[in-house]
Design a protein around this motif. Structure first.
Motif, PDB file in Angstrom:
ATOM      1  N   ASP A  62       0.833  -1.199   0.000  1.00 26.15           N
ATOM      2  CA  ASP A  62       0.000   0.000   0.000  1.00 26.15           C
ATOM      3  C   ASP A  62       0.869   1.251   0.000  1.00 26.15           C
ATOM      4  O   ASP A  62       2.112   1.171  -0.069  1.00 26.15           O
ATOM      5  N   ALA A  63       0.231   2.406   0.084  1.00 24.21           N
ATOM      6  CA  ALA A  63       0.955   3.672  -0.016  1.00 24.21           C
ATOM      7  C   ALA A  63       1.981   3.831   1.100  1.00 24.21           C
ATOM      8  O   ALA A  63       2.987   4.528   0.935  1.00 24.21           O
ATOM      9  N   GLY A  64       1.751   3.173   2.230  1.00 22.82           N
ATOM     10  CA  GLY A  64       2.698   3.251   3.338  1.00 22.82           C
ATOM     11  C   GLY A  64       3.752   2.169   3.318  1.00 22.82           C
ATOM     12  O   GLY A  64       4.558   2.073   4.243  1.00 22.82           O
ATOM     13  N   GLY A  65       3.742   1.351   2.275  1.00 15.81           N
ATOM     14  CA  GLY A  65       4.725   0.290   2.155  1.00 15.81           C
ATOM     15  C   GLY A  65       4.364  -1.007   2.843  1.00 15.81           C
ATOM     16  O   GLY A  65       5.165  -1.943   2.866  1.00 15.81           O
ATOM     17  N   GLU A  66       3.142  -1.082   3.399  1.00 19.27           N
ATOM     18  CA  GLU A  66       2.727  -2.291   4.099  1.00 19.27           C
ATOM     19  C   GLU A  66       2.316  -3.368   3.097  1.00 19.27           C
ATOM     20  O   GLU A  66       1.656  -3.081   2.100  1.00 19.27           O
ATOM     21  N   PRO A  67       2.669  -4.622   3.352  1.00 22.60           N
ATOM     22  CA  PRO A  67       2.326  -5.697   2.418  1.00 22.60           C
ATOM     23  C   PRO A  67       0.835  -6.024   2.454  1.00 22.60           C
ATOM     24  O   PRO A  67       0.170  -5.922   3.495  1.00 22.60           O
ATOM     25  N   ALA A  68       0.318  -6.438   1.308  1.00 18.67           N
ATOM     26  CA  ALA A  68      -1.077  -6.851   1.186  1.00 18.67           C
ATOM     27  C   ALA A  68      -1.176  -7.770  -0.027  1.00 18.67           C
ATOM     28  O   ALA A  68      -0.180  -8.043  -0.711  1.00 18.67           O
ATOM     29  N   ALA A  69      -2.365  -8.265  -0.271  1.00 16.62           N
ATOM     30  CA  ALA A  69      -2.640  -9.063  -1.468  1.00 16.62           C
ATOM     31  C   ALA A  69      -3.855  -8.470  -2.153  1.00 16.62           C
ATOM     32  O   ALA A  69      -4.806  -8.039  -1.493  1.00 16.62           O
ATOM     33  N   LEU A  70      -3.827  -8.441  -3.460  1.00 14.15           N
ATOM     34  CA  LEU A  70      -4.945  -7.929  -4.258  1.00 14.15           C
ATOM     35  C   LEU A  70      -5.504  -9.083  -5.080  1.00 14.15           C
ATOM     36  O   LEU A  70      -4.781  -9.722  -5.850  1.00 14.15           O
ATOM     37  N   LYS A  71      -6.785  -9.316  -4.925  1.00 13.98           N
ATOM     38  CA  LYS A  71      -7.454 -10.398  -5.646  1.00 13.98           C
ATOM     39  C   LYS A  71      -8.394  -9.779  -6.663  1.00 13.98           C
ATOM     40  O   LYS A  71      -9.304  -9.017  -6.298  1.00 13.98           O
ATOM     41  N   ILE A  72      -8.184 -10.085  -7.937  1.00 10.14           N
ATOM     42  CA  ILE A  72      -9.026  -9.571  -9.026  1.00 10.14           C
ATOM     43  C   ILE A  72      -9.820 -10.743  -9.579  1.00 10.14           C
ATOM     44  O   ILE A  72      -9.250 -11.713 -10.083  1.00 10.14           O
ATOM     45  N   ALA A  73     -11.147 -10.660  -9.486  1.00 11.10           N
ATOM     46  CA  ALA A  73     -11.998 -11.808  -9.820  1.00 11.10           C
ATOM     47  C   ALA A  73     -13.019 -11.440 -10.881  1.00 11.10           C
ATOM     48  O   ALA A  73     -13.447 -10.283 -10.981  1.00 11.10           O
TER      49      ALA A  73
END
Length: 299
Positions: A62-73
């Motif tokens: 994210d904008a703050g550099g925190e890890p995440a996952a994005l799921k596009i379905a």
């Protein structure tokens, strides 16, 4: 971001939703993969491969550099229902929603996609799976839009009817269809279920050791949700000389550990295994179909 859609995703979408719908969405996927992360304020690190069977999963920050996952379905996989289920669980036993996202996508906490329960020895994996799935069986949210087990299996039963005349699957298909009718006539539980629970749907996390991902939420009884778990590592069971008694012991062990009726679990396992087996036959996956149908014959 240039990428090639993971092969497992391409194959599964074509088989489950038809050539036309799959091809249309997959044709739009490169544009979605370029556009959606920016709209959500995310920076892409990489595509998860082999990934899921109903969505593209990207590891992002994210904008703050925190890890995440994005799921596009695809919209026809009803990501709105997955979003609603995850919001209701709010991280209890399942991956947590982190933020609103555009165009049928979900921003999720990042887990460890390379570490699932399938990486554990079988006995330990089943124990951890049971501890995870029981957290997900909760009362329904008010005004929910989830489909029921009866509705979902009605579509599957319709497709299975075409296999009644098969030399390979006909007798098992008839038995599975009959047991479905019996089970639906006797069911009273109405809980929120994961709907596609198995070892590969439980990943390692930082907030908790194991968290469920990828629900296909449905309303019904717990035995339905356990049925897919019973046939884990089916290829190993089929290859074993003690596969049949091992399968029946697994039914009993899971039923007893989670206070589920053994016969109802056996019945839903039969239906769901034959449904998967006949779908594999239709999709030309002969080896997988043979494994599944042999397993079903033991039940």
């Amino acid at each position: 971001m240039g990428f090639e859609a993971p092969r497992r995703l391409v194959t599964a979408l074509h088989e489950r939703y038809g050539e036309a719908a799959a091809a249309d969405w997959l044709g739009r996927l490169p544009g979605l993969a370029e556009r959606v992360p920016g709209q959500a304020g995310l920076t892409v690190e990489r595509v998860v491969a082999p990934g899921g069977r109903d969505s593209l999963v990207l590891l992002v920050r994210d904008a703050g550099g925190e890890p995440a996952a994005l799921k596009i379905a695809p919209p026809f996989t009803r990501p709105d229902r997955e979003r609603a289920a995850l919001a209701h669980w709010n991280g209890w036993g399942a991956v947590r929603l982190l933020a609103e996202a555009p165009e049928d996508s979900l921003v999720l906490e990042r887990l460890h996609p390379e570490v699932s329960l399938r990486s554990l020895p079988e006995a330990k994996a089943l124990l951890e799976a049971a501890g995870t799935v029981r957290k997900l069986w909760v009362d329904l949210p008010a005004g929910h839009g989830f489909e029921t087990v009866a509705e979902r299996t009605a579509r599957q039963a319709s497709a299975m009817e075409h296999h009644r005349a098969d030399a390979t699957a006909g007798e098992l298909a008839a038995s599975a269809l009959a047991v479905r009718e019996e089970l639906l006539a006797g069911s009273a539980e109405e809980l929120l279920l994961h709907g596609d629970f198995r070892q590969g749907k439980v990943l390692g996390g930082d907030r908790a050791p194991w968290l469920a991902v990828g629900p296909d939420p449905v309303v019904g009884e717990r035995a339905y949700d356990l049925a897919r778990l019973v046939r884990e590592r089916v290829e190993d069971l089929v290859a074993s000389s003690a596969g049949a008694p091992a399968a029946r012991r697994r039914v009993n062990k899971l039923a007893d550990s989670l206070d589920v009726d053994r016969e109802r679990l056996r019945g839903w396992t039969l239906f769901r295994t034959v449904e998967s087996g006949t779908r594999a036959l239709t999709g030309g996956r002969r080896q997988e179909a043979e494994w599944l149908l042999e397993f079903a014959s033991w039940l």
